[in-house]
Design a protein around this motif. Structure first.
Motif, PDB file in Angstrom:
ATOM      1  N   ALA A 115      -5.768 -30.520  48.137  1.00 10.96           N
ATOM      2  CA  ALA A 115      -5.322 -31.860  47.730  1.00 10.96           C
ATOM      3  C   ALA A 115      -6.317 -32.924  48.196  1.00 10.96           C
ATOM      4  CB  ALA A 115      -3.936 -32.147  48.298  1.00 10.96           C
ATOM      5  N   ALA A 116      -6.794 -32.794  49.444  1.00 10.71           N
ATOM      6  CA  ALA A 116      -7.734 -33.798  49.984  1.00 10.71           C
ATOM      7  C   ALA A 116      -9.049 -33.760  49.204  1.00 10.71           C
ATOM      8  CB  ALA A 116      -7.976 -33.538  51.464  1.00 10.71           C
ATOM      9  N   THR A 117      -9.495 -32.561  48.853  1.00  7.67           N
ATOM     10  CA  THR A 117     -10.740 -32.449  48.089  1.00  7.67           C
ATOM     11  C   THR A 117     -10.573 -33.070  46.708  1.00  7.67           C
ATOM     12  OG1 THR A 117     -11.240 -30.412  49.268  1.00  7.67           O
ATOM     13  CG2 THR A 117     -12.467 -30.801  47.240  1.00  7.67           C
ATOM     14  N   PHE A 118      -9.437 -32.776  46.086  1.00  5.37           N
ATOM     15  CA  PHE A 118      -9.175 -33.308  44.748  1.00  5.37           C
ATOM     16  C   PHE A 118      -9.149 -34.846  44.768  1.00  5.37           C
ATOM     17  CE2 PHE A 118      -5.914 -34.522  41.520  1.00  5.37           C
ATOM     18  CZ  PHE A 118      -6.701 -34.277  40.400  1.00  5.37           C
ATOM     19  N   VAL A 119      -8.395 -35.417  45.698  1.00  2.00           N
ATOM     20  CA  VAL A 119      -8.303 -36.887  45.772  1.00  2.00           C
ATOM     21  C   VAL A 119      -9.658 -37.478  46.159  1.00  2.00           C
ATOM     22  CG1 VAL A 119      -7.239 -38.815  46.994  1.00  2.00           C
ATOM     23  CG2 VAL A 119      -5.866 -36.917  46.309  1.00  2.00           C
ATOM     24  N   GLY A 120     -10.334 -36.819  47.093  1.00  2.00           N
ATOM     25  CA  GLY A 120     -11.650 -37.309  47.528  1.00  2.00           C
ATOM     26  C   GLY A 120     -12.617 -37.347  46.352  1.00  2.00           C
ATOM     27  N   LEU A 121     -12.587 -36.315  45.520  1.00  2.00           N
ATOM     28  CA  LEU A 121     -13.488 -36.286  44.360  1.00  2.00           C
ATOM     29  C   LEU A 121     -13.091 -37.352  43.340  1.00  2.00           C
ATOM     30  CD1 LEU A 121     -13.921 -32.430  43.924  1.00  2.00           C
ATOM     31  CD2 LEU A 121     -15.629 -34.060  44.728  1.00  2.00           C
ATOM     32  N   LEU A 122     -11.781 -37.547  43.167  1.00  2.00           N
ATOM     33  CA  LEU A 122     -11.320 -38.610  42.253  1.00  2.00           C
ATOM     34  C   LEU A 122     -11.845 -39.969  42.725  1.00  2.00           C
ATOM     35  CD1 LEU A 122      -7.560 -37.830  41.438  1.00  2.00           C
ATOM     36  CD2 LEU A 122      -9.482 -37.678  39.886  1.00  2.00           C
ATOM     37  N   GLU A 123     -11.822 -40.161  44.055  1.00  2.00           N
ATOM     38  CA  GLU A 123     -12.275 -41.447  44.614  1.00  2.00           C
ATOM     39  C   GLU A 123     -13.772 -41.672  44.423  1.00  2.00           C
ATOM     40  OE1 GLU A 123     -10.881 -41.551  48.645  1.00  2.00           O
ATOM     41  OE2 GLU A 123      -8.852 -42.116  48.053  1.00  2.00           O
ATOM     42  N   THR A 124     -14.512 -40.577  44.271  1.00  2.00           N
ATOM     43  CA  THR A 124     -15.956 -40.758  44.033  1.00  2.00           C
ATOM     44  C   THR A 124     -16.218 -41.146  42.579  1.00  2.00           C
ATOM     45  OG1 THR A 124     -16.306 -38.435  43.441  1.00  2.00           O
ATOM     46  CG2 THR A 124     -16.584 -39.012  45.768  1.00  2.00           C
ATOM     47  N   GLY A 125     -15.164 -41.183  41.766  1.00  2.00           N
ATOM     48  CA  GLY A 125     -15.311 -41.620  40.384  1.00  2.00           C
ATOM     49  C   GLY A 125     -15.323 -40.480  39.384  1.00  2.00           C
ATOM     50  N   LEU A 126     -15.121 -39.270  39.866  1.00  2.00           N
ATOM     51  CA  LEU A 126     -15.096 -38.107  38.970  1.00  2.00           C
ATOM     52  C   LEU A 126     -13.854 -38.183  38.076  1.00  2.00           C
ATOM     53  CD1 LEU A 126     -17.404 -36.091  39.401  1.00  2.00           C
ATOM     54  CD2 LEU A 126     -15.766 -34.519  40.424  1.00  2.00           C
ATOM     55  N   PRO A 127     -13.977 -37.875  36.773  1.00  2.00           N
ATOM     56  CA  PRO A 127     -12.784 -37.863  35.917  1.00  2.00           C
ATOM     57  C   PRO A 127     -11.800 -36.786  36.377  1.00  2.00           C
ATOM     58  CG  PRO A 127     -14.806 -37.765  34.613  1.00  2.00           C
ATOM     59  CD  PRO A 127     -15.210 -37.577  36.035  1.00  2.00           C
TER      60      PRO A 127
ATOM     61  N   THR B 122     -12.692 -29.000  42.259  1.00  2.00           N
ATOM     62  CA  THR B 122     -11.852 -28.569  43.391  1.00  2.00           C
ATOM     63  C   THR B 122     -11.562 -27.076  43.297  1.00  2.00           C
ATOM     64  OG1 THR B 122     -10.802 -30.733  43.348  1.00  2.00           O
ATOM     65  CG2 THR B 122      -9.749 -29.076  44.701  1.00  2.00           C
ATOM     66  N   LEU B 123     -11.308 -26.641  42.064  1.00  2.00           N
ATOM     67  CA  LEU B 123     -11.050 -25.213  41.860  1.00  2.00           C
ATOM     68  C   LEU B 123     -12.261 -24.398  42.309  1.00  2.00           C
ATOM     69  CD1 LEU B 123      -8.927 -23.308  40.842  1.00  2.00           C
ATOM     70  CD2 LEU B 123      -9.829 -23.558  38.537  1.00  2.00           C
ATOM     71  N   ALA B 124     -13.440 -24.900  41.960  1.00  2.00           N
ATOM     72  CA  ALA B 124     -14.674 -24.216  42.377  1.00  2.00           C
ATOM     73  C   ALA B 124     -14.753 -24.165  43.904  1.00  2.00           C
ATOM     74  CB  ALA B 124     -15.881 -24.940  41.805  1.00  2.00           C
ATOM     75  N   ALA B 125     -14.372 -25.283  44.541  1.00  2.00           N
ATOM     76  CA  ALA B 125     -14.402 -25.332  46.018  1.00  2.00           C
ATOM     77  C   ALA B 125     -13.410 -24.325  46.599  1.00  2.00           C
ATOM     78  CB  ALA B 125     -14.072 -26.737  46.503  1.00  2.00           C
ATOM     79  N   MET B 126     -12.249 -24.212  45.938  1.00  2.00           N
ATOM     80  CA  MET B 126     -11.241 -23.273  46.435  1.00  2.00           C
ATOM     81  C   MET B 126     -11.713 -21.825  46.286  1.00  2.00           C
ATOM     82  SD  MET B 126      -9.119 -25.343  47.580  1.00  2.00           S
ATOM     83  CE  MET B 126      -7.903 -24.211  48.213  1.00  2.00           C
ATOM     84  N   VAL B 127     -12.408 -21.552  45.172  1.00  2.00           N
ATOM     85  CA  VAL B 127     -12.946 -20.207  44.964  1.00  2.00           C
ATOM     86  C   VAL B 127     -13.982 -19.899  46.050  1.00  2.00           C
ATOM     87  CG1 VAL B 127     -14.351 -18.778  43.401  1.00  2.00           C
ATOM     88  CG2 VAL B 127     -12.469 -20.153  42.488  1.00  2.00           C
ATOM     89  N   VAL B 128     -14.827 -20.886  46.353  1.00  2.00           N
ATOM     90  CA  VAL B 128     -15.841 -20.691  47.397  1.00  2.00           C
ATOM     91  C   VAL B 128     -15.156 -20.411  48.745  1.00  2.00           C
ATOM     92  CG1 VAL B 128     -17.641 -21.859  48.751  1.00  2.00           C
ATOM     93  CG2 VAL B 128     -17.620 -22.070  46.259  1.00  2.00           C
ATOM     94  N   VAL B 129     -14.122 -21.207  49.051  1.00  2.00           N
ATOM     95  CA  VAL B 129     -13.395 -20.993  50.317  1.00  2.00           C
ATOM     96  C   VAL B 129     -12.766 -19.592  50.333  1.00  2.00           C
ATOM     97  CG1 VAL B 129     -11.377 -21.727  51.680  1.00  2.00           C
ATOM     98  CG2 VAL B 129     -12.952 -23.424  50.793  1.00  2.00           C
ATOM     99  N   GLY B 130     -12.168 -19.212  49.194  1.00  2.00           N
ATOM    100  CA  GLY B 130     -11.531 -17.892  49.089  1.00  2.00           C
ATOM    101  C   GLY B 130     -12.529 -16.770  49.289  1.00  2.00           C
TER     102      GLY B 130
END
Lengths: 440, 297
Positions: free
Chosen positions: B47-59, B67-75
């Motif tokens: 959730a924090a990554t998703f909101v953080g990316l939204l705040e950077t202006g990402l659609p 974020t999904l990509a980040a979650m896959v990397v973490v997994g």
């Protein structure tokens, strides 16, 4: 994007802890039991940021308190009681001894009550901790200064009564106290009940179990009761969840009145548009246009010495509350120096005298560039609260707007309740009451 | 009667939210036998990554994908650097390592995105459904109905994935018997990587729903506490069990809070769920749909 301070602060702490003495000669040491990581990091970083900013401001602008520079060291508690005690024990004798300690946690406060008596370190709890500690005859080392929870509850009833058109209009009204199911949440119930008897309103207390991230059943009960007002006595995630769930059940936010621990930007921003119109109590005003905040920006931040990594938070509710922590610390040391020697490092015992004789009247606050920033304060041996005044603020969707003057609680009624509770405590613990008439 | 129905519906909808978090636990336990204590921290990180990316202006959709990509990397990183070195270690070791992973993820999230709570607006207003109020005087949150619909779609997608796809069948084979699955050429480590990535995806959906409901903040990690009684009741290895367990726990805790709570001074819903789960544990230790383990002695 990396928040380096989260890493750097503990590292600096480690380095400092490794060195033999933190504060050099002519430095007054202040231990900081802070929390910048974990569930309550946003609260800790705001308040300790403001606290440190004010001490830096005094060092940079005035060269310290009458030439005695303020020194401090942070110890990360993560808002955990045992860590708080460990931090206190680690720091209490550093730099010639702690001037005072402000734990910023009711749990840590309770854990330290017996220890500060033995160590002779005054413990200041601004807007938290146990209310009956305002009786300095029983709790000589504890200072729940400015305003206690009971004064706040009293002011809330007065604020609501004023909105309704006077005390007489309270008869038959319904008030719900939605509280965090802990000693903190239960603390004001006695005051609300006393007023329910006096004014004739119907009072219901509804508990929310920790952490409070799910409140639909509580708000269904509220919907059934159909109260005129709901008092929100929450903490952390409980606050935005309550605001959002109020919206979900169709309860008007204008009728939701929060405690000051539910009245920061951190409580309303996560709830988004649902927060508009929500009102809370406050014991200081906020905003980055305040003269003192402006001056801190000019003196401290302009030179790159500010503590807040995110400068947009400077002047926020929690940051300004931190500044108040700083003012109390500095002024208590200054007052102590008036008696025990200007330009000298004060002991905890001497700072306690400073606290008990502190008189921050309008003129003094004006001299501090803080007129209207916080209520005037006059302490004494018996009265460790000193003020009791409360203001109210409303979130307009973007910022907090002050909507009341300082509201004075019924001091006589509250003092009777405080003495009843504190003398009971003294009896249980075998404490002999101080004779304040013999204190100079 | 309307009030009872309102409480029941509210409980069921809350239960779906709990099931959403429980699902992440089930996926990993099913495939690897690991009770992943870090699932709550994964929800917070997502959730924090998703909101953080939204705040950077990402659609919005790009932020979801990133974020999904980040979650896959973490997994995948969790499988490679945390679990793989511990293959064949006792269950308790694997459980303990996920506790360590929890603290790491919580710290990492706050280090990257800061500690400030944030709002997450996904465009669904959190207000009562009007016609239910007008016709039946029953207040049901529009957002909760939406969240429950999203959760049901997710459950359906996962069911199809497990039943109809080749990877899904391989996952089930690994879940049934690691050694037998390996003996017929199913790559265990690859399967674990996929499962952790799938759990990351579930954490993202749960994080967005819970974050939009209460704000994105550290307390999202506490959602795991809501999932535990659901898992005990539904079984650690069953997706239908997680759903049914969520519904039962949600309904019981809300009804108990409203009708029994006042007798105990209120605030009972958090422990009532655990009492129900514990009572169930005594009667059916494997949960509603969990597999009965029979050991050869």
């Amino acid at each position: 994007m990396l928040h380096r301070k989260n890493l750097i602060t503990p590292l600096i702490g480690l380095v400092l802890a490794a060195s033999a003495g933190v504060a050099a000669a002519q430095e007054q040491f202040v231990p900081l039991l802070s929390y910048r990581v974990g569930a309550y990091a946003s609260g800790g970083s705001g308040i300790f940021g403001g606290y440190i900013d004010y001490m830096s401001y005094i060092n940079m602008k005035e060269g310290g308190v009458n030439g005695v520079k303020l020194a401090w060291e942070e110890c990360e508690t993560e808002y955990n009681n045992s860590r708080g005690v460990e931090c206190y024990e680690r720091l209490k004798k550093k730099g010639g001894g702690a001037a005072l300690v402000q734990p910023l946690s009711t749990g840590i406060t309770y854990s330290l009550i017996d220890r500060v008596v033995v160590d002779k370190v005054p413990m200041v709890t601004l807007g938290y901790g146990r209310t009956d500690a305002a009786d300095g005859r029983v709790f000589p080392w504890v200072f729940p200064m400015i305003t206690t929870y009971w004064s706040q509850a009293d002011a809330m009833v007065k604020f609501i009564a004023k909105k309704e058109g006077g005390d007489a209009k309270m008869k038959g009204k319904k008030l719900v106290h939605l509280y965090h199911d802990s000693a903190y949440g239960k603390e004001p119930i006695g005051v609300f009940q006393a007023y329910a008897k006096k004014l004739g309103y119907e009072f219901t207390a509804i508990a929310v179990p920790h952490p409070g991230n799910e409140q639909s059943s509580q708000w269904q009960q509220i919907r059934q009761i159909k109260p005129d007002y709901v008092i929100l006595w929450g903490w952390g995630v409980m606050n935005p969840t309550a605001i959002k769930t109020a919206q979900r059940t169709g309860f008007p936010r204008e009728k939701l009145i929060g405690v000051w621990w539910a009245g920061a930007e951190e409580d309303v921003i996560p709830a988004g548009a649902a927060s508009k119109g929500y009102t809370t109590a406050a014991f200081n005003v906020s905003g980055d246009k305040l003269p003192l905040v402006q001056d801190i920006k000019k003196v401290v931040y302009a030179k790159g010495k500010g503590n807040m990594e995110d400068e947009s938070r400077v002047g926020s509710v929690l940051h300004t509350r931190g500044i108040v922590h700083g003012i109390i610390t500095v002024e208590a040391i200054r007052k102590a120096q008036e008696k025990y020697g200007k330009g000298k490092v004060m002991t905890g015992e001497q700072v306690r005298w400073g606290l008990e004789n502190l008189n921050l009247d309008e003129a003094r606050l004006k001299a501090l560039n803080a007129a209207g920033f916080m209520p005037p304060l006059k302490m004494s041996c018996a009265d460790h609260e000193g003020s009791g005044l409360v203001k109210f603020q409303t979130w307009d969707g973007n910022q907090w707007k002050v909507i009341s003057d300082w509201i004075t609680p019924d001091k006589k009624m509250l003092r009777d309740m405080i003495e009843e509770s504190s003398t009971k405590f003294a009896k249980e613990k075998g404490i002999t009451l101080r004779d304040c008439s013999k204190e100079s | 009667m309307a009030f009872f129905i309102e409480t029941l519906i509210g409980g069921l909808l809350s239960g779906v939210m709990y099931a959403l978090v429980a699902l992440g636990f089930v996926l990993i336990y099913k495939a690897s036998g690991v009770f992943n204590f870090a699932q709550g921290a994964l929800v917070f990180f997502a959730a924090a990554t998703f909101v953080g990316l939204l705040e950077t202006g990402l659609p919005f959709w790009l932020a979801i994908v990133a974020t999904l990509a980040a979650m896959v990397v973490v997994g995948l990183a969790t499988e490679r650097f945390v679990l793989r070195p511990l293959v064949n270690q006792p269950q308790i070791t694997l459980f303990m390592v996920t506790i360590g992973l929890t603290f790491f993820l919580e710290g990492l999230t706050q280090m990257i995105w800061g500690s400030q709570p944030r709002a997450l607006d996904i465009g669904i207003e959190d207000v009562p459904v009007e016609w239910l109020i007008e016709r039946f005087n029953i207040s049901v949150s529009r957002f909760d109905v939406f969240a429950a619909s999203v959760a049901l779609v997710l459950f359906a997608v996962l069911a199809v994935f497990f039943q109809k796809t080749r990877i899904g069948r391989a996952l089930r084979a690994v879940a049934d018997d690691h050694q037998a699955a390996m003996s017929i050429g199913i790559p265990l480590q690859q399967i674990w990587g996929i499962v952790w990535a799938a759990a990351g995806f579930v954490a993202l959906v749960a994080g967005i729903m819970w974050g939009a409901r209460n704000g994105v903040q550290f307390a999202l990690t506490f959602t795991a506490l809501k999932a535990l009684p659901v898992l005990i009741l539904g079984g650690f290895e069953s997706i239908p069990g997680a759903i049914l367990g969520g519904l039962i726990i949600g309904a019981i805790e809300k009804l108990a809070e409203v009708y029994v709570g006042p007798m105990f001074g209120g605030g009972i819903e958090s422990w009532v769920a655990y009492i129900v789960a514990l009572m169930f544990l005594l009667v059916r230790p494997e949960g509603l749909f969990g597999e009965k383990h029979i050991d050869r002695v």
